[in-house]
Structure formats: structure tokens, C-alpha cells
Design an enzyme around this catalytic site. Structure first.
Site, PDB file in Angstrom:
ATOM      1  N   CYS A 114       1.519  -8.568  14.716  1.00 23.66           N
ATOM      2  CA  CYS A 114       2.745  -7.810  15.007  1.00 23.66           C
ATOM      3  C   CYS A 114       3.927  -8.748  15.224  1.00 23.66           C
ATOM      4  O   CYS A 114       5.070  -8.324  15.143  1.00 23.66           O
ATOM      5  CB  CYS A 114       2.602  -6.966  16.268  1.00 23.66           C
ATOM      6  SG  CYS A 114       1.446  -5.609  16.146  1.00 23.66           S
ATOM      7  N   HIS A 170       4.059   1.457   2.223  1.00 28.15           N
ATOM      8  CA  HIS A 170       5.266   0.805   1.711  1.00 28.15           C
ATOM      9  C   HIS A 170       5.881   1.641   0.592  1.00 28.15           C
ATOM     10  O   HIS A 170       7.099   1.828   0.525  1.00 28.15           O
ATOM     11  CB  HIS A 170       4.950  -0.586   1.143  1.00 28.15           C
ATOM     12  CG  HIS A 170       4.276  -1.510   2.120  1.00 28.15           C
ATOM     13  ND1 HIS A 170       2.963  -1.891   1.973  1.00 28.15           N
ATOM     14  CD2 HIS A 170       4.724  -2.109   3.241  1.00 28.15           C
ATOM     15  CE1 HIS A 170       2.635  -2.697   2.970  1.00 28.15           C
ATOM     16  NE2 HIS A 170       3.687  -2.846   3.756  1.00 28.15           N
ATOM     17  N   LYS A 211      -3.826  -2.068   5.625  1.00 20.28           N
ATOM     18  CA  LYS A 211      -4.905  -2.974   5.285  1.00 20.28           C
ATOM     19  C   LYS A 211      -5.700  -3.377   6.519  1.00 20.28           C
ATOM     20  O   LYS A 211      -6.925  -3.429   6.482  1.00 20.28           O
ATOM     21  CB  LYS A 211      -4.317  -4.219   4.603  1.00 20.28           C
ATOM     22  CG  LYS A 211      -5.358  -5.053   3.891  1.00 20.28           C
ATOM     23  CD  LYS A 211      -5.848  -4.359   2.627  1.00 20.28           C
ATOM     24  CE  LYS A 211      -6.846  -5.245   1.895  1.00 20.28           C
ATOM     25  NZ  LYS A 211      -7.393  -4.558   0.721  1.00 20.28           N
ATOM     26  N   HIS A 228       0.845  -1.201   0.000  1.00 20.19           N
ATOM     27  CA  HIS A 228       0.000   0.000   0.000  1.00 20.19           C
ATOM     28  C   HIS A 228       0.873   1.242   0.000  1.00 20.19           C
ATOM     29  O   HIS A 228       2.099   1.167  -0.058  1.00 20.19           O
ATOM     30  CB  HIS A 228      -0.993  -0.036   1.164  1.00 20.19           C
ATOM     31  CG  HIS A 228      -0.363  -0.092   2.527  1.00 20.19           C
ATOM     32  ND1 HIS A 228       0.371   0.948   3.052  1.00 20.19           N
ATOM     33  CD2 HIS A 228      -0.334  -1.072   3.459  1.00 20.19           C
ATOM     34  CE1 HIS A 228       0.789   0.625   4.257  1.00 20.19           C
ATOM     35  NE2 HIS A 228       0.398  -0.603   4.519  1.00 20.19           N
ATOM     36  N   CYS A 273       0.516 -10.476  19.983  1.00 21.86           N
ATOM     37  CA  CYS A 273      -0.262 -10.180  18.764  1.00 21.86           C
ATOM     38  C   CYS A 273       0.404 -10.924  17.619  1.00 21.86           C
ATOM     39  O   CYS A 273       1.576 -10.678  17.317  1.00 21.86           O
ATOM     40  CB  CYS A 273      -0.296  -8.680  18.466  1.00 21.86           C
ATOM     41  SG  CYS A 273      -1.002  -8.348  16.816  1.00 21.86           S
ATOM     42  N   HIS A 312      -3.156  -3.132  15.621  1.00 24.92           N
ATOM     43  CA  HIS A 312      -4.170  -3.802  14.804  1.00 24.92           C
ATOM     44  C   HIS A 312      -5.581  -3.731  15.375  1.00 24.92           C
ATOM     45  O   HIS A 312      -6.543  -4.033  14.685  1.00 24.92           O
ATOM     46  CB  HIS A 312      -3.780  -5.274  14.583  1.00 24.92           C
ATOM     47  CG  HIS A 312      -2.527  -5.434  13.803  1.00 24.92           C
ATOM     48  ND1 HIS A 312      -1.287  -5.569  14.387  1.00 24.92           N
ATOM     49  CD2 HIS A 312      -2.318  -5.418  12.469  1.00 24.92           C
ATOM     50  CE1 HIS A 312      -0.372  -5.672  13.439  1.00 24.92           C
ATOM     51  NE2 HIS A 312      -0.960  -5.572  12.278  1.00 24.92           N
ATOM     52  N   CYS A 322      -4.640  -5.276  20.453  1.00 22.82           N
ATOM     53  CA  CYS A 322      -3.348  -4.803  19.960  1.00 22.82           C
ATOM     54  C   CYS A 322      -3.472  -3.319  19.628  1.00 22.82           C
ATOM     55  O   CYS A 322      -4.399  -2.917  18.918  1.00 22.82           O
ATOM     56  CB  CYS A 322      -2.958  -5.591  18.712  1.00 22.82           C
ATOM     57  SG  CYS A 322      -1.640  -4.787  17.780  1.00 22.82           S
ATOM     58  N   LYS A 343      -4.089   5.713  10.325  1.00 21.51           N
ATOM     59  CA  LYS A 343      -2.948   5.104   9.665  1.00 21.51           C
ATOM     60  C   LYS A 343      -3.443   4.275   8.480  1.00 21.51           C
ATOM     61  O   LYS A 343      -4.437   3.571   8.570  1.00 21.51           O
ATOM     62  CB  LYS A 343      -2.199   4.187  10.632  1.00 21.51           C
ATOM     63  CG  LYS A 343      -0.972   3.573   9.981  1.00 21.51           C
ATOM     64  CD  LYS A 343      -0.383   2.458  10.827  1.00 21.51           C
ATOM     65  CE  LYS A 343       0.728   1.759  10.058  1.00 21.51           C
ATOM     66  NZ  LYS A 343       1.168   0.535  10.694  1.00 21.51           N
TER      67      LYS A 343
HETATM   68 ZN   LIG Z   1      -0.703  -6.149  16.282  1.00 21.20          ZN
END
Ligand SMILES: [Zn+2]
Length: 509
Positions: free
Chosen positions: A130, A22, A300, A19, A127, A148, A145, A297
Site C-alpha cells: 500500500c 483498472h 492480483k 486487471h 504495508c 492485502h 494489512c 475485490k
Molecule cells: Zn496493503
């Protein structure tokens, strides 16, 4: 011998969808390495993929593939992203490379020899996206998390630990002796505070994981994926060039570039691991912000993704590189908007730069048969401004202020536009007595544009090369020393290259 410059991006999670985040990291890194190449330095630019995660195993099984097949498929998309954004990386490392796996085994032995690796029991909130444990206090409400916002798992197991707690004083001493080693200052202070508050030992292996690097002295354990991943910056140098060990030439890295979500790994854990392994620490780490859309942020897992590919398809990669580099002060969060993107494209790239080139080439065609007059001398102020722009741009890159570097180059674009208006070559052309003035003006415009192309080459390489070609210069001669006034090819024949940044009517949704 040329000075060396070694830059790394983080290696990207192979199971993520490429995305704009990156693309941003890779583009900013590429801009910086291109600038250093222009300075004649011996550059090594590394990027790649992080593949030993439990989600690779999980998703591969779901898709009826082996982890290797799954990783092969997904790594290809990141390799492709690099090509699409114009990245000039010298190597693409995959942590599943056999050479990397072997090298991490050797690094683990070095860590063990430090005396700071011991067996213990780990229990904590984990997580799996992560790939890391969180302390209770780091979790979001409802034990989610913080990255996430998904539930974490309670994990308890026997594994190998690294005595991170023993490195507190050495790390603080390093921070104090090297105040700029983590940038920007707010991130440095954040990392230093984590160290000052005290560090817990780190579990560096996992039990019952097959997809990963085996711990050399314990067949029941696999190296913790973050340790495996961090050492890519080192192991790549051992095998990127078959038959050549690049470690002596490029270690330590001059710059690690990364997003702020992986600060702790790079600015707290990584330097301690390097100290334990007896390796020099990277010279600088640049922690950039997130590319935001609507204040979230862009990733995805949290939704709200801007897909960079339609913008690239519609406007070309240079437009995206320019927008990101200019719009977002490096190190801060920035907001990507389609309106802002289109405005910069049409007003700045199209009108200010594209039209300038077009006018200069056509005036040279009309008044001088398409040949740039030889240096008639006398435009000391314009020459001085070019030299000042080169100096300012270089200094801004040294401070990693990329948006400033672009602005410094852009001031020259605006200066040349004013020069056209002030001198009004179309009036000079009517008066044969002012032929010398016309020569001087056209020469200064062509010479100024040539410098602009070189200054902006790291950001908009394809367009800069087209500018050079339009001016009758060698498009592959992009060294920054070429920006010296009068250093271009003399008596060059200009040619129309068509619009640099053509008008785009459709909007990208
Ligand atoms: Zn995470």
C-alpha cells in the site's frame, strides 16, 4: 471560449498486473470525457502510472533490472491497456518523468513555505504494498494489512511531516460548503467522519530511498510516494504539451475518478495538501466501487481475478464497455459474471440494437432503394422522445449516474423496436396509398437510430460509428447537438455494415 473539463483516473501502480478494476476505472472515465467532448467542451483526460514504490525497486532487483527498466516495461502494459479499452486520454503521465520529478520538488517547496512542514520521528505499521502506514486499529486481526491481508512492518525513522491536524476545520468547512464534492454521499460521509474524528500529522518523506523524488532541502530524504503521486494531477498540466502551460486552462480538475480504497488519500489528505500549496481544490471526486467476482475485490494480491482481455478478444471492447457501464451503478460494487455478460451481449446489443439496425437498413433497401426519405414530418411523439432522451442522458451524466445515462439511451432503442412492430412497414409497403406513412416510419426509424448512435457513442464508440456509417451519415460527426431531430444528412444512402454484434458461440471461461 468553450467550457473546460478536466478528468483524471488514479495513476496505476506500475508493478500491478492490469486487471478488470483498472479497465473499469479507465472505461468509466473515458465514457464521461467522451460525453463532455460531445458537448463541445475543451477536455483534458489524464491517466498514467505511479512508479516510485519500494516494490518496484525490490522486483527490479529480483529480475536483474534497474528500477527504471522495470518501470519502463510495466508502464508499457498500462499504456497498452488504455489502447485496448479505447481510452482517449490526452496524456499518459509517469511519475518517473523528469518533468514530474522537478515539478514535485517545486511543490514541496510550496508546502514548506506554508509553515506546515516540520521534522519529526515516525513510528508505525507499514504495508509496503500500500506504501502507507496503518494505525493499530485499522489493521486486520494478526496485524495484517486490511487491503492485502499480508503482514505489516514496524517502521521507525526521522523524516519530514505535514501538519495535517491543523487542517481539520478548513476541511470540514469545505465539506459543508460543497456538499457534493465527494460522491456518492456514503463516501462523502465516510471521509467527513475521518476528518471530524481528528487527523494525525502525515509523514511526507522517507529516509534511505533512492528511487523517488529527492526532498529539495534535505538530500537524505525522498518524497513520500503518495505525495509524489497525488501531485501528478497538477504537474501533468505543466508539461503535457511542450511549450504550453495548461495549468491556467484546466486547473482545478472537474473530476477525479477512483476506487474506494484510496478515498482517504484523495478526500482527506489531498485537499489539505492543496490548501497548503495554495492551489484550488478539485470540483468533484467520484468514488466507485469494486468489480467483484464471488464477493471478493478483484485484484492480483487477493486473487480471484477476472481477466478482461479474453472477453475483449471474443466480443469486442464495446461489449465490455457497455456491460460495465450498464451493469454496475457507478459508485457501487458490482459483480462480473460471464453469464450476465453474455446475456447482455446477445439480448441487448445483439437483438435489441444490432437487429434493429439490420432491419431498418434492409427495409430501407427493399422499399426505398436504400435512400432515407426526406423528413415528411408528423412523427412529433418520436421526435419528442428523442429530445427527452438527450436531455435525460445529459442530466444523468451531470449527476455521474452513468448506468442511468445508458438506460435513458436504451429506452430509445426499445421505443424504436416497438415502432417497427406498431407500424409494420412490411404491411404499409403493400398498399401504395400508404406510401406517405411508410416514408414517415422509415424516416423516424433512421432518425431515431442516428440519435441512439450519438447518445451511446461515449459507451460504444466503435459500434456507434458503424451505425452512423450504415445510415449514410458521417461517422466522425459525433457532437450531441447532432441528435436534434432532422439534423442528419438528408437523402442519405444506407449500406449494410454486417452484424454489429455477431453471435458468439464459444463461451469465455
Ligand atoms: Zn496493503
Amino acid at each position: 471560449m468553450a467550457e473546460t473539463f478536466y478528468l483524471t483516473t488514479p495513476i496505476y501502480y506500475v508493478n500491478a498486473e492490469p486487471h478488470i478494476g483498472h479497465a473499469y476505472t479507465t472505461i468509466m472515465s473515458d465514457i464521461i470525457v467522451r460525453h463532455h467532448r460531445q458537448r463541445g467542451e475543451d477536455v483534458f483526460f489524464l491517466t498514467g502510472t505511479d512508479e516510485h514504490s519500494s516494490s518496484v525497486v525490490r522486483l527490479a532487483a529480483k529480475a536483474g533490472r534497474t528500477p527504471r527498466e522495470h518501470a519502463d516495461l510495466n508502464a508499457a502494459r498500462f499504456r497498452e491497456l488504455g489502447g485496448v479499452v479505447g481510452a482517449t486520454n490526452d496524456f499518459f503521465i509517469r511519475t518517473s518523468d523528469a518533468e514530474h520529478v522537478a515539478a514535485v520538488g517545486r511543490v514541496m517547496e510550496r508546502l514548506r513555505e506554508s509553515g506546515d512542514v516540520y521534522p519529526g520521528t515516525y513510528a508505525g505499521w507499514y504495508c509496503s504494498s500500500c506504501e502507507r502506514f496503518y494505525a493499530e486499529g485499522e489493521l486486520d486481526e494478526g496485524r495484517l494489512c486490511p487491503i492485502h491481508r499480508t503482514p505489516v512492518d514496524w517502521l521507525e525513522e526521522e523524516n519530514w511531516f505535514f501538519r495535517l491536524s491543523a487542517y481539520r476545520d478548513r476541511l470540514l468547512a469545505h465539506y459543508d460548503a460543497n456538499p457534493d464534492w465527494v460522491l456518492p454521499a456514503a463516501r462523502r460521509n465516510e471521509a467527513r467522519r475521518m476528518i471530524e474524528d481528528g487527523l494525525e500529522d502525515l509523514s511526507i518523506s522517507r529516509a534511505g530511498v533512492e528511487w523517488g523524488v529527492p526532498v529539495p532541502w534535505d538530500a537524505t530524504q525522498t518524497v513520500y510516494v503518495w505525495v509524489d503521486a497525488l501531485f501528478n494531477y497538477y504537474t501533468a498540466l505543466e508539461y503535457a504539451r511542450p511549450g504550453e502551460d495548461l495549468v491556467g486552462r484546466f486547473w482545478p480538475p472537474d473530476l477525479h475518478v477512483m476506487g474506494k480504497d484510496i478515498l482517504k488519500f484523495h478526500a482527506v489528505i489531498w485537499p489539505a495538501l492543496l490548501m497548503a500549496a495554495g492551489l484550488q481544490l478539485p470540483r468533484r471526486e467520484m468514488i466507485h466501487g469494486f468489480v467483484l467476482k464471488g464477493g471478493e475485490k478483484m485484484s492480483k494480491t487477493t486473487g480471484n481475478v477476472v481477466d478482461p482481455f479474453p472477453f475483449i478478444a471474443e466480443y469486442g471492447i464495446d461489449a465490455l464497455r457497455y456491460y460495465l457501464a450498464r451493469e454496475i451503478p457507478f459508485g457501487e460494487d458490482g459483480t462480473f459474471t460471464a453469464e450476465g455478460f453474455e446475456a447482455r451481449y446477445s439480448q441487448e446489443l445483439g437483438n435489441e440494437l444490432g437487429n434493429l439496425l439490420n432491419r431498418v437498413v434492409s427495409m430501407l433497401g427493399r422499399y426505398r432503394g436504400g435512400v432515407v426519405p426526406s423528413d415528411p414530418g408528423g412523427d412529433a411523439d418520436v421526435a419528442g422522445e428523442v429530445a427527452a432522451a438527450v436531455e435525460a442522458t445529459t442530466a444523468a451524466y451531470d449527476r455521474l449516474e452513468v448506468s442511468r445515462a445508458v438506460e435513458d439511451g436504451w429506452r430509445l432503442v426499445q421505443r424504436l423496436n416497438r415502432l417497427v412492430e406498431q407500424r409494420a412497414p412490411w404491411s404499409l409497403a403493400k398498399d401504395p396509398a400508404r406510401a406517405g406513412e411508410l416514408d414517415q416510419t422509415l424516416f423516424s426509424l433512421a432518425e431515431g437510430l442516428r440519435a441512439v448512435a450519438l447518445l451511446l457513442w461515449p459507451v460504444i464508440p466503435g459500434s456507434s460509428e458503424r451505425i452512423l456509417a450504415a445510415l449514410g451519415q458521417d461517422p466522425s460527426a459525433t457532437a450531441l447537438e447532432g441528435a436534434a431531430w432532422g439534423a442528419g444528412r438528408q437523402g442519405a444512402q444506407v449500406r449494410s455494415e454486417g452484424p454489429l454484434f455477431p453471435r458468439v458461440e464459444e463461451k469465455v471461461a
